[in-house]
Design an enzyme around this catalytic site. Structure first.
Site, PDB file in Angstrom:
ATOM      1  N   HIS A  82      -4.526   6.309  -0.839  1.00 27.04           N
ATOM      2  CA  HIS A  82      -5.106   6.245   0.508  1.00 27.04           C
ATOM      3  C   HIS A  82      -4.049   6.422   1.597  1.00 27.04           C
ATOM      4  CE1 HIS A  82      -9.097   5.931   1.858  1.00 27.04           C
ATOM      5  NE2 HIS A  82      -9.194   4.648   2.113  1.00 27.04           N
ATOM      6  N   TYR A 135      -4.814  -0.958   9.758  1.00 30.71           N
ATOM      7  CA  TYR A 135      -5.488  -0.715   8.474  1.00 30.71           C
ATOM      8  C   TYR A 135      -6.503   0.413   8.669  1.00 30.71           C
ATOM      9  CZ  TYR A 135      -3.158  -4.753   6.579  1.00 30.71           C
ATOM     10  OH  TYR A 135      -2.176  -5.615   6.167  1.00 30.71           O
ATOM     11  N   ASN A 188     -13.610   5.709   5.481  1.00 29.87           N
ATOM     12  CA  ASN A 188     -13.814   4.703   6.529  1.00 29.87           C
ATOM     13  C   ASN A 188     -12.920   4.892   7.748  1.00 29.87           C
ATOM     14  OD1 ASN A 188     -15.879   3.380   5.214  1.00 29.87           O
ATOM     15  ND2 ASN A 188     -14.494   2.041   4.095  1.00 29.87           N
ATOM     16  N   TYR A 223       0.809  -1.230   0.000  1.00 26.12           N
ATOM     17  CA  TYR A 223       0.000   0.000   0.000  1.00 26.12           C
ATOM     18  C   TYR A 223       0.841   1.278   0.000  1.00 26.12           C
ATOM     19  CZ  TYR A 223      -3.781  -3.176   1.286  1.00 26.12           C
ATOM     20  OH  TYR A 223      -4.696  -4.183   1.289  1.00 26.12           O
ATOM     21  N   ASN A 247      -9.545   1.093   7.992  1.00 30.73           N
ATOM     22  CA  ASN A 247     -10.914   0.907   8.492  1.00 30.73           C
ATOM     23  C   ASN A 247     -11.018   0.752  10.007  1.00 30.73           C
ATOM     24  OD1 ASN A 247     -11.419   0.966   5.796  1.00 30.73           O
ATOM     25  ND2 ASN A 247     -12.352  -1.060   5.661  1.00 30.73           N
TER      26      ASN A 247
END
Length: 196
Positions: A29, A73, A121, A24, A75
């Protein structure tokens, strides 16, 4: 020298949102992680692996700053935020969340003291975990055109975007340190009108 146990020093928790792991690293993000990495490069400090994230302590303007990159993460970012708030006894008004925002124009910054999650989120989970939406957030616009929201935020930056992003990160850093030094309202007045 650790200032952690001094009760007289003001503490701040600066959280950059992102997803852990190499996969990532270059995704849109992970903007929050990128800004914190840029600060650590600029001021020559490193992050240590601690509970629920990578964390670093830094003294600025006689204040103790905790920079946090949650390892939960995006979320579940709120779990890490809540843990470190309680552990270090950091009050709500000294917390700043840094995130990407698909509704803001590409490269624009916006600082606010409260608000909805805007479909993010990470922000949604922070609100759930700490029980309020009244926390300062610095959002960085990644909106360019019509796109599929979910896949877009998890795509890697294009090479031509990266140069532009890095040219903007310094403004984000100025906003963060102004928040610590001058407070939310003054920083909003200074930056929100001028940063386009």
């Amino acid at each position: 020298m650790s200032y952690t146990h001094s009760h007289s020093i003001k503490k701040f928790l600066i959280i950059g949102l992102g997803n852990p792991g190499y996969l990532y690293k270059r995704t849109r993000h992970n903007l929050g992680f990128m800004i914190l990495d840029q600060i650590s490069n600029k001021y020559f400090f490193s992050f240590s692996k601690k509970k629920l994230g990578l964390i670093s302590e830094f003294i600025y303007d006689d204040k103790l700053l905790f920079f946090l990159k949650p390892s939960t993460y995006i979320n579940h970012s709120g779990i890490a935020v809540k843990y470190w708030m309680i552990k270090e006894k950091i009050i709500l008004k000294n917390i700043l969340i840094i995130s990407d925002d698909i509704y803001l124009n590409f490269g624009d910054f916006r600082l606010k003291g409260k608000g909805g999650s805007g479909g993010h989120n990470g922000l949604k989970n922070i609100e759930k975990e700490i029980g309020t939406s009244h926390y300062a957030r610095l959002r960085f616009g990644i909106n360019k055109s019509h796109f599929d929201k979910k896949s877009y935020v998890l795509e890697n930056w294009k090479n031509e975007e990266i140069d532009f992003i890095f040219s903007r990160l310094d403004i984000g850093i100025k906003i963060i340190f102004s928040f610590v030094k001058n407070g939310l309202q003054k920083t909003m007045n200074m930056f929100n009108r001028t940063i386009k």
